[in-house]
Structure formats: C-alpha cells, structure tokens
Design an enzyme around this catalytic site. Structure first.
Site, PDB file in Angstrom:
ATOM      1  N   TRP A  34     -18.816  21.876 124.171  1.00 55.54           N
ATOM      2  CA  TRP A  34     -19.469  22.082 122.923  1.00 55.54           C
ATOM      3  C   TRP A  34     -18.781  20.932 121.913  1.00 55.54           C
ATOM      4  O   TRP A  34     -19.278  20.403 121.053  1.00 55.54           O
ATOM      5  CB  TRP A  34     -18.823  23.551 122.289  1.00 55.54           C
ATOM      6  CG  TRP A  34     -19.583  24.849 123.043  1.00 55.54           C
ATOM      7  CD1 TRP A  34     -19.074  25.639 123.865  1.00 55.54           C
ATOM      8  CD2 TRP A  34     -20.987  24.917 123.120  1.00 55.54           C
ATOM      9  NE1 TRP A  34     -20.116  26.480 124.045  1.00 55.54           N
ATOM     10  CE2 TRP A  34     -21.232  25.901 123.791  1.00 55.54           C
ATOM     11  CE3 TRP A  34     -22.172  24.093 122.466  1.00 55.54           C
ATOM     12  CZ2 TRP A  34     -22.566  26.564 123.962  1.00 55.54           C
ATOM     13  CZ3 TRP A  34     -23.559  24.597 122.607  1.00 55.54           C
ATOM     14  CH2 TRP A  34     -23.451  25.823 123.609  1.00 55.54           C
TER      15      TRP A  34
ATOM     16  N   ASP B  11     -14.816  24.042 114.812  1.00 55.34           N
ATOM     17  CA  ASP B  11     -15.795  24.849 115.403  1.00 55.34           C
ATOM     18  C   ASP B  11     -15.057  26.181 115.740  1.00 55.34           C
ATOM     19  O   ASP B  11     -14.126  26.078 116.624  1.00 55.34           O
ATOM     20  CB  ASP B  11     -16.638  24.195 116.316  1.00 55.34           C
ATOM     21  CG  ASP B  11     -17.644  25.207 117.092  1.00 55.34           C
ATOM     22  OD1 ASP B  11     -17.611  26.382 116.673  1.00 55.34           O
ATOM     23  OD2 ASP B  11     -18.261  24.748 118.004  1.00 55.34           O
TER      24      ASP B  11
ATOM     25  N   LYS C   2     -20.503  35.387 118.476  1.00 53.77           N
ATOM     26  CA  LYS C   2     -19.511  35.951 119.398  1.00 53.77           C
ATOM     27  C   LYS C   2     -18.569  36.674 118.786  1.00 53.77           C
ATOM     28  O   LYS C   2     -18.044  37.582 119.467  1.00 53.77           O
ATOM     29  CB  LYS C   2     -18.818  34.551 119.902  1.00 53.77           C
ATOM     30  CG  LYS C   2     -19.600  33.759 120.899  1.00 53.77           C
ATOM     31  CD  LYS C   2     -19.670  32.603 120.546  1.00 53.77           C
ATOM     32  CE  LYS C   2     -20.848  31.745 121.651  1.00 53.77           C
ATOM     33  NZ  LYS C   2     -21.080  30.584 121.446  1.00 53.77           N
TER      34      LYS C   2
HETATM   35  C1  LIG Z   1     -21.532  29.439 121.749  1.00 56.04           C
HETATM   36  C2  LIG Z   1     -20.978  28.064 120.955  1.00 56.04           C
HETATM   37  C3  LIG Z   1     -21.559  27.149 120.375  1.00 56.04           C
HETATM   38  C4  LIG Z   1     -23.196  27.116 120.137  1.00 56.04           C
HETATM   39  O1  LIG Z   1     -23.587  27.988 119.183  1.00 56.04           O
HETATM   40  P1  LIG Z   1     -25.264  28.044 118.768  1.00 56.04           P
HETATM   41  O2  LIG Z   1     -24.835  29.100 117.606  1.00 56.04           O
HETATM   42  O3  LIG Z   1     -25.773  28.730 120.027  1.00 56.04           O
HETATM   43  O4  LIG Z   1     -25.493  26.808 118.398  1.00 56.04           O
HETATM   44  C5  LIG Z   1     -20.856  26.051 119.916  1.00 56.04           C
HETATM   45  N1  LIG Z   1     -19.538  26.006 119.832  1.00 56.04           N
HETATM   46  C6  LIG Z   1     -18.781  26.911 120.600  1.00 56.04           C
HETATM   47  C7  LIG Z   1     -17.327  26.886 120.575  1.00 56.04           C
HETATM   48  C8  LIG Z   1     -19.438  28.061 120.963  1.00 56.04           C
HETATM   49  O5  LIG Z   1     -18.805  29.299 121.847  1.00 56.04           O
END
Ligand SMILES: *Cc1c(COP(=O)(O)O)cnc(C)c1O
Length: 361
Positions: A100, A167, A191
């Site tokens: 990511w 993020d 999540k």
């Molecule tokens: C799941 C995830 C993403 C991607 O998220 P989307 O909403 O599917 O674009 C990005 N960064 C992390 C740390 C993630 O766990």
C-alpha cells in the site's frame, strides 16, 4: 444460523448494533417514512447525521478546530494521488513498509520527486525500518501506520521535521492518536469504521491552497470543506449509506468508552492470539515482535509442519473461522482482529490452534 468468526481483512466484521440500526434505517430513516437508501441528502435529518458523524470523529480522536474532517468517495487508493495533488510541490518522502505504501509512492511520482527514505521490502515487509533520515526539504513525509497485509504497525505518533501524512486505513480508531503530530490522516472506512464506500480525510486547513499547479475541483480538499464549521462533505452527493453505518459504528466505540477503552480491548485480543502463536509448537509469527500489529495477526506453520497448512485451514473452516488465509505474498494465515471482532472469536481461533496441536502430537 451457524456460528462463524469473521477474520476478513476488509471489508470486515462490524458491530452488531450498527448492522441492526442500518437494517432499521433502510426500512425507515428518522421516522420520515422513507428509507436511508431513498432519502435526499439535503433532508434535515441527514444533515444532522453528517454533523454528528463529524462530531464523533472530533470527540473520539480529539481533533482540534484547525483540522477539517471530510468524507469522500474513491477509497484510500484515490487519496494516493489526491495527497500529492494537494501537497506535493517539488519533493515528497515515503516510508515503504508494504505494497500500500509502495502504491501511494507510485502515484506521488506523477507530481514530483519521490524519496523512498527506507524500505523493508528486502524481508517481505516483515518489520518497520527504524534508522532513516527524513529530508527536511520534503513537502511531506508519508507513512502507512498499519500494514494490513504483513501485520506490522507503527505504534507511536512520531515527531517529524516536515508535514506528516498517514494512511491509517487499517488502524484508525484502534488506539488514541495525537492528531496534532500529523498534517493529514486518511483511510478507507472498511477496516475499522464502517463499510466500503467512504473515505475519511483529516487535514490541517492551513496547509491547503498552496499549489502553483491547478488542482481539479473534486481533488482539491478545500472544495469539500464547507464555510460553516459543520457543513463539510456536501459539495456533491456524499456516500450516504456508508456514512450512516460509520455513524452507528463510531457511536458504538463511544459507548464502549472511547479510544482508551478500545485500545485496551485491542491489546488484550492481540495478546491472546500472539501468546498462542508463540506458545504453540506448530505455528510461528511472521512479523518482527516489536512491530507486531494489533489489527492483523500473520502467522505460518513451522518448517516441520509446513505440510499441514491445508489441513489446519480445513480444520479451522470446519469450526467456523472465516477469512484466515494469509495474503499470497506472506502465505500461511492472517487473522484480522479489528475493533468489532469480538474476543470470543479470537478465543475460538486460539482453541482451534490448541486442538490442532493436540491432534498432531
Ligand atoms: C485496504 C487498504 C488500502 C486500500 O484501500 P481502498 O479503500 O480499497 O482503496 C490502502 N491502505 C491500507 C493500509 C489498506 O489497508
């Protein structure tokens, strides 16, 4: 209905009471006689939900007034390019702790120079790099606080000489965070704070509007920050239903006692599972111990028992474990034990591991 234990990495388990509220709201939202999927987002009842949702974010994370809290579409992946579009003038620094993080850095390259200050790719991202220098001439430093695929986590809010952008898709609301250490925090909701379809952005307002290059209207965060302090995220149609479920999910976190209480529960759940991994002769954790994630627990079978991986998977499935297959890049197993994953589910997985060991003695 069969008892199942949902360890999916995202979308994932949500609080039962949030699901119940969502079902009721689909039938009738706020006594309007119309369901939440059918209301106008200009309905006063909805404007109240929007304002309350923002307030829940502010209360739970103690977000100061200088920060805007906005809810967008497009997932965290859209933020990978919206961040540099709004903030990257010449150069940005990235910490590469997983795919990511790598994907985020890739998008930044469309806008300027990208300095990867450190990477743990050499060991399949099984640890968080520690000794690196953040260039003081970078416009910002980007980190991924929890590496969902590899089960590593940055556990503290670091001091950073430049704007810190994080993020936090997979560990937001799992622990108290000192928001003032960050210039911006973003993530997909699916999540820890709701279903897929809404993205949260917490951004310090004074860092915006400094680009020489034009920024598209929808990409410019200022577009989504209303003039009224509580009128955000209504420039275009917001993801009404995901925001509603996020509202209900955060209400649940607040009722539990907020993030201190949530953190305590999360630590207990993670400890329960890591202790079993360390005790059990058949399993071994893949992440460096000091960097172990409280949210995603990755483990494999020891060399000696490698051939029993499929057998354990089938054994666990039979006992109601769902979503424990590890990402293909790590192999083995991954149990995602986000906020809404009950301790009973973690205990059920631990029992399963114990029983499997006993069977194979
Ligand atoms: C799941 C995830 C993403 C991607 O998220 P989307 O909403 O599917 O674009 C990005 N960064 C992390 C740390 C993630 O766990």
């Amino acid at each position: 209905m069969k008892t199942v234990h949902n360890f999916n990495a995202g979308p994932c388990v949500l609080p039962k009471q949030a699901i119940e509220s969502a079902i009721n709201a689909i039938r009738d939202f706020d006594n309007t006689g119309i369901g939440i999927l059918e209301i106008s987002h200009r309905t006063p009842g909805w404007e109240r939900i929007m304002a309350e949702t923002e307030q829940l974010w502010r209360d739970l994370l103690n977000i100061p007034e200088e920060y805007a809290v906005i809810f967008l579409g497009g997932g965290a992946s859209t933020q990978f390019f919206e961040v540099p579009a709004n903030l990257l003038k010449h150069k940005a620094a990235y910490l590469q702790t997983g795919v990511w993080a790598k994907k985020a850095a890739k998008e930044a390259k469309f806008y300027g120079e990208v300095d990867i200050v450190a990477s743990s790719e050499d060991k399949t991202y099984s640890y968080i790099p520690k000794n690196y220098t953040i260039p003081t001439d970078a416009d910002y430093f980007h980190i991924t606080t929890n590496n969902t695929i590899y089960g590593t986590e940055i556990h503290t809010d670091m001091d950073c000489p430049v704007k810190l952008v994080a993020d936090m898709s997979s560990d937001i609301m799992s622990r108290p965070v000192d928001v003032t250490k960050y210039a911006m925090i973003y993530g997909g909701a699916q999540k820890n704070v709701g279903p897929a379809g809404v993205t949260f952005v917490i951004v310090r307002k004074d860092i915006l509007g400094q680009m020489e290059r034009p920024v598209q209207t929808m990409v410019d965060y200022r577009t989504h920050i209303g003039d009224e302090p509580r009128n955000n995220s209504m420039f275009n149609t917001p993801p009404v239903f995901p925001i509603f479920v996020m509202h209900e999910t955060l209400k649940w976190v607040k009722e539990l006692g907020g993030l201190e209480a949530m953190y305590k529960i999360n630590k207990e759940k993670a400890e329960l599972l890591y202790n079993e991994i360390d005790r059990n002769s058949m399993f071994v954790g893949t992440a460096a111990k000091e960097d172990r994630s409280l949210m995603n627990v990755c483990f494999i079978m020891t060399e000696e028992h490698k051939d029993k991986e499929a057998a354990f998977m089938a054994f666990a499935k039979e006992r109601g474990m769902i979503g424990i297959k590890g990402h293909r890049s790590v192999g083995g197993f991954r149990a995602s034990i986000y906020n809404a994953c009950p301790v009973e589910s973690v205990q059920a997985l631990v029992d399963c591991m114990k029983e499997f060991e006993a069977m194979n003695k």
